[in-house]
Design a protein around this motif. Structure first.
Motif, PDB file in Angstrom:
ATOM      1  N   GLN A   1      -3.132  -8.383  -4.117  1.00 58.21           N
ATOM      2  CA  GLN A   1      -3.986  -8.671  -2.949  1.00 58.21           C
ATOM      3  C   GLN A   1      -5.230  -7.320  -2.889  1.00 58.21           C
ATOM      4  O   GLN A   1      -6.164  -7.556  -3.160  1.00 58.21           O
ATOM      5  CB  GLN A   1      -3.843  -8.305  -1.544  1.00 58.21           C
ATOM      6  CG  GLN A   1      -4.720  -7.913  -0.335  1.00 58.21           C
ATOM      7  CD  GLN A   1      -4.096  -7.815   1.025  1.00 58.21           C
ATOM      8  OE1 GLN A   1      -2.843  -8.019   1.392  1.00 58.21           O
ATOM      9  NE2 GLN A   1      -4.607  -7.445   2.129  1.00 58.21           N
ATOM     10  N   PRO A   2      -5.416  -5.794  -2.517  1.00 58.47           N
ATOM     11  CA  PRO A   2      -6.192  -4.825  -3.531  1.00 58.47           C
ATOM     12  C   PRO A   2      -7.128  -5.002  -4.161  1.00 58.47           C
ATOM     13  O   PRO A   2      -8.348  -4.876  -4.988  1.00 58.47           O
ATOM     14  CB  PRO A   2      -5.360  -3.397  -2.939  1.00 58.47           C
ATOM     15  CG  PRO A   2      -4.511  -4.044  -2.600  1.00 58.47           C
ATOM     16  CD  PRO A   2      -3.696  -5.035  -2.831  1.00 58.47           C
ATOM     17  N   GLN A   3      -6.743  -5.840  -5.759  1.00 56.94           N
ATOM     18  CA  GLN A   3      -6.822  -5.126  -7.093  1.00 56.94           C
ATOM     19  C   GLN A   3      -8.091  -6.642  -6.578  1.00 56.94           C
ATOM     20  O   GLN A   3      -9.102  -6.472  -8.213  1.00 56.94           O
ATOM     21  CB  GLN A   3      -6.118  -5.412  -8.344  1.00 56.94           C
ATOM     22  CG  GLN A   3      -4.979  -6.139  -8.250  1.00 56.94           C
ATOM     23  CD  GLN A   3      -5.298  -8.053  -8.968  1.00 56.94           C
ATOM     24  OE1 GLN A   3      -6.338  -7.850  -9.881  1.00 56.94           O
ATOM     25  NE2 GLN A   3      -4.625  -8.736  -8.869  1.00 56.94           N
ATOM     26  N   ASN A   4      -7.795  -7.203  -5.843  1.00 60.61           N
ATOM     27  CA  ASN A   4      -8.782  -9.272  -6.061  1.00 60.61           C
ATOM     28  C   ASN A   4     -10.668  -8.781  -5.902  1.00 60.61           C
ATOM     29  O   ASN A   4     -10.805  -8.979  -5.697  1.00 60.61           O
ATOM     30  CB  ASN A   4      -7.942 -10.205  -5.350  1.00 60.61           C
ATOM     31  CG  ASN A   4      -6.868 -10.156  -6.781  1.00 60.61           C
ATOM     32  OD1 ASN A   4      -6.431 -10.628  -7.504  1.00 60.61           O
ATOM     33  ND2 ASN A   4      -5.316 -11.264  -5.989  1.00 60.61           N
TER      34      ASN A   4
ATOM     35  N   LEU B   1      -0.824  -0.672   0.788  1.00 63.98           N
ATOM     36  CA  LEU B   1      -1.224  -1.144   1.137  1.00 63.98           C
ATOM     37  C   LEU B   1      -2.300  -0.308   1.756  1.00 63.98           C
ATOM     38  O   LEU B   1      -3.831   0.012   1.275  1.00 63.98           O
ATOM     39  CB  LEU B   1      -1.100  -2.765   2.263  1.00 63.98           C
ATOM     40  CG  LEU B   1       0.177  -3.404   1.072  1.00 63.98           C
ATOM     41  CD1 LEU B   1      -0.771  -4.827   1.922  1.00 63.98           C
ATOM     42  CD2 LEU B   1      -1.499  -3.944  -0.025  1.00 63.98           C
ATOM     43  N   LYS B   2      -1.240   0.203   2.855  1.00 65.19           N
ATOM     44  CA  LYS B   2      -2.228   1.243   3.494  1.00 65.19           C
ATOM     45  C   LYS B   2      -2.708   2.492   2.883  1.00 65.19           C
ATOM     46  O   LYS B   2      -3.766   3.179   3.114  1.00 65.19           O
ATOM     47  CB  LYS B   2      -1.296   2.200   4.629  1.00 65.19           C
ATOM     48  CG  LYS B   2      -0.925   0.782   5.880  1.00 65.19           C
ATOM     49  CD  LYS B   2      -1.939   0.708   6.696  1.00 65.19           C
ATOM     50  CE  LYS B   2      -0.765  -1.032   7.681  1.00 65.19           C
ATOM     51  NZ  LYS B   2      -2.181  -0.787   9.092  1.00 65.19           N
ATOM     52  N   GLU B   3      -2.637   2.578   1.970  1.00 68.16           N
ATOM     53  CA  GLU B   3      -2.984   4.000   1.108  1.00 68.16           C
ATOM     54  C   GLU B   3      -4.084   3.832   0.678  1.00 68.16           C
ATOM     55  O   GLU B   3      -5.564   3.636   0.159  1.00 68.16           O
ATOM     56  CB  GLU B   3      -1.707   4.385   0.404  1.00 68.16           C
ATOM     57  CG  GLU B   3      -2.392   5.714  -0.530  1.00 68.16           C
ATOM     58  CD  GLU B   3      -2.635   6.423  -0.422  1.00 68.16           C
ATOM     59  OE1 GLU B   3      -2.862   7.384  -0.847  1.00 68.16           O
ATOM     60  OE2 GLU B   3      -1.786   6.770   1.103  1.00 68.16           O
ATOM     61  N   HIS B   4      -4.389   1.797  -0.268  1.00 68.34           N
ATOM     62  CA  HIS B   4      -5.255   1.570  -0.729  1.00 68.34           C
ATOM     63  C   HIS B   4      -6.761   1.070   0.482  1.00 68.34           C
ATOM     64  O   HIS B   4      -7.502   2.241  -0.119  1.00 68.34           O
ATOM     65  CB  HIS B   4      -5.352   0.160  -1.413  1.00 68.34           C
ATOM     66  CG  HIS B   4      -6.394  -0.458  -1.649  1.00 68.34           C
ATOM     67  ND1 HIS B   4      -7.049  -0.428  -2.653  1.00 68.34           N
ATOM     68  CD2 HIS B   4      -6.731  -1.523  -0.979  1.00 68.34           C
ATOM     69  CE1 HIS B   4      -7.634  -0.836  -2.744  1.00 68.34           C
ATOM     70  NE2 HIS B   4      -7.924  -1.888  -2.167  1.00 68.34           N
ATOM     71  N   ASP B   5      -5.980   1.129   1.649  1.00 66.77           N
ATOM     72  CA  ASP B   5      -7.469   1.037   3.080  1.00 66.77           C
ATOM     73  C   ASP B   5      -7.613   2.252   2.884  1.00 66.77           C
ATOM     74  O   ASP B   5      -8.669   2.247   2.825  1.00 66.77           O
ATOM     75  CB  ASP B   5      -6.485   0.014   3.448  1.00 66.77           C
ATOM     76  CG  ASP B   5      -6.037  -1.345   3.512  1.00 66.77           C
ATOM     77  OD1 ASP B   5      -6.595  -2.365   2.642  1.00 66.77           O
ATOM     78  OD2 ASP B   5      -5.771  -2.095   4.286  1.00 66.77           O
ATOM     79  N   PHE B   6      -7.052   3.290   3.081  1.00 63.33           N
ATOM     80  CA  PHE B   6      -7.229   4.276   3.274  1.00 63.33           C
ATOM     81  C   PHE B   6      -8.493   4.931   2.412  1.00 63.33           C
ATOM     82  O   PHE B   6      -9.688   5.561   2.596  1.00 63.33           O
ATOM     83  CB  PHE B   6      -5.702   5.301   3.557  1.00 63.33           C
ATOM     84  CG  PHE B   6      -6.666   6.979   3.406  1.00 63.33           C
ATOM     85  CD1 PHE B   6      -7.082   7.771   4.928  1.00 63.33           C
ATOM     86  CD2 PHE B   6      -6.279   7.899   2.658  1.00 63.33           C
ATOM     87  CE1 PHE B   6      -7.642   8.973   5.096  1.00 63.33           C
ATOM     88  CE2 PHE B   6      -6.854   9.389   2.528  1.00 63.33           C
ATOM     89  CZ  PHE B   6      -7.662   9.675   3.724  1.00 63.33           C
TER      90      PHE B   6
ATOM     91  N   ARG C   1       0.993   3.185  -8.356  1.00 61.05           N
ATOM     92  CA  ARG C   1       1.717   3.084  -7.439  1.00 61.05           C
ATOM     93  C   ARG C   1       3.418   2.278  -7.872  1.00 61.05           C
ATOM     94  O   ARG C   1       4.187   2.680  -7.534  1.00 61.05           O
ATOM     95  CB  ARG C   1       1.539   3.256  -6.041  1.00 61.05           C
ATOM     96  CG  ARG C   1       0.315   4.051  -5.281  1.00 61.05           C
ATOM     97  CD  ARG C   1       0.645   3.923  -3.917  1.00 61.05           C
ATOM     98  NE  ARG C   1      -0.581   3.112  -4.124  1.00 61.05           N
ATOM     99  CZ  ARG C   1      -2.284   2.984  -3.660  1.00 61.05           C
ATOM    100  NH1 ARG C   1      -2.475   3.863  -4.189  1.00 61.05           N
ATOM    101  NH2 ARG C   1      -2.548   2.015  -3.723  1.00 61.05           N
ATOM    102  N   ILE C   2       2.257   0.805  -8.016  1.00 54.38           N
ATOM    103  CA  ILE C   2       2.841  -0.692  -8.797  1.00 54.38           C
ATOM    104  C   ILE C   2       4.255  -0.384  -9.486  1.00 54.38           C
ATOM    105  O   ILE C   2       5.216  -0.337  -9.872  1.00 54.38           O
ATOM    106  CB  ILE C   2       2.391  -1.489  -9.006  1.00 54.38           C
ATOM    107  CG1 ILE C   2       1.852  -1.425  -7.343  1.00 54.38           C
ATOM    108  CG2 ILE C   2       3.300  -2.393  -9.290  1.00 54.38           C
ATOM    109  CD1 ILE C   2       0.547  -3.356  -7.638  1.00 54.38           C
ATOM    110  N   ARG C   3       3.805   0.151 -10.969  1.00 54.06           N
ATOM    111  CA  ARG C   3       5.156   1.139 -11.986  1.00 54.06           C
ATOM    112  C   ARG C   3       5.260   1.893 -11.980  1.00 54.06           C
ATOM    113  O   ARG C   3       6.792   1.811 -11.765  1.00 54.06           O
ATOM    114  CB  ARG C   3       3.773   1.999 -13.255  1.00 54.06           C
ATOM    115  CG  ARG C   3       4.122   2.604 -14.338  1.00 54.06           C
ATOM    116  CD  ARG C   3       3.342   3.424 -15.264  1.00 54.06           C
ATOM    117  NE  ARG C   3       3.734   3.918 -16.298  1.00 54.06           N
ATOM    118  CZ  ARG C   3       4.414   4.627 -16.470  1.00 54.06           C
ATOM    119  NH1 ARG C   3       4.917   5.834 -15.135  1.00 54.06           N
ATOM    120  NH2 ARG C   3       5.387   5.302 -17.359  1.00 54.06           N
ATOM    121  N   GLU C   4       5.296   3.177 -10.701  1.00 56.88           N
ATOM    122  CA  GLU C   4       6.512   3.758 -10.034  1.00 56.88           C
ATOM    123  C   GLU C   4       7.501   3.124 -10.178  1.00 56.88           C
ATOM    124  O   GLU C   4       8.582   3.670  -9.696  1.00 56.88           O
ATOM    125  CB  GLU C   4       5.593   5.789  -9.625  1.00 56.88           C
ATOM    126  CG  GLU C   4       6.639   6.166  -9.189  1.00 56.88           C
ATOM    127  CD  GLU C   4       6.450   7.835  -8.471  1.00 56.88           C
ATOM    128  OE1 GLU C   4       6.456   7.747  -7.599  1.00 56.88           O
ATOM    129  OE2 GLU C   4       5.491   7.745  -9.360  1.00 56.88           O
TER     130      GLU C   4
END
Length: 205
Positions: free
Chosen positions: A29-32, A143-148, A177-180
């Protein structure tokens, strides 16, 4: 000065970070999101080091074989090669960087879904329930981290703190984050007596 300090801290944090039954737990979602006009401007070429820390994986790897295998994984290898090629190209731009980061976010996202579903097959019903809840919690954090970060450092009324490279840095943090998380789940799968094989196959000849 405060703005510079905040920028340095965010960049450092971004580089340190680098979804019941058969389900998709994607995080795409965020990367789009579409980059702003500022983010697509041509930027001055310069060598940038990609930092890949060990993060939270490798903790249960007594022999060191798991860490050795995932350290030389095909996704990171191809990414580094493509990043280096782009960085040295006359077509280098922020928008081109965003395309590259988006590509590898999707690749890691696919890998995350794959190992998540494989791990589920190794668990009993109670363990499955616990993993599902754990993954839901991780996804919410992600997702919340990205939003922040987006709200505070890129969408401020006074203007973006991160500048034209902000969107690239956010994408790198998402990918990290996804990689880890993918590698964490791979380690759990290995500890249960399985051999980890990446779904992704290298594009190198």
């Amino acid at each position: 000065m405060k703005r510079i300090i905040k920028l340095c801290l965010l960049i450092a944090a971004g580089f340190l970070l680098v979804s019941c039954g058969k389900v998709t737990v994607g995080t795409a979602q965020p990367q789009n999101e579409s980059p702003s006009p500022e983010a697509t401007q041509q930027v001055v070429k310069s060598e940038r080091v990609q930092v890949s820390g060990s993060g939270n994986y490798g903790i249960y790897d007594i022999t060191g074989e798991f860490v050795k295998k995932v350290t030389n994984n095909p996704i990171d290898s191809d990414y580094e090669a493509e990043f280096k090629k782009l960085n040295q190209s006359k077509d280098f731009s922020t928008s081109a960087e965003l395309v590259l980061e988006s590509k590898y976010i999707k690749i890691w996202d696919t890998e995350l879904n794959s190992i998540y579903n494989k791990l589920l097959t190794e668990l009993n019903s109670k363990e499955k329930e616990t993993l599902i809840e754990s993954q839901k919690g991780w996804l919410q954090y992600h997702l919340k981290e990205h939003d922040f970060v987006k709200q505070v450092f890129y969408l401020r009324e006074s203007g973006p703190v991160l500048g034209s490279q902000g969107t690239v840095q956010m994408q790198q943090a998402i990918k990290g984050r996804i990689r880890e998380r993918t590698l964490e789940l791979m380690e759990y799968y290995t500890v249960l007596g399985n051999d980890v094989e990446f779904e992704y196959k290298s594009i190198k000849k």
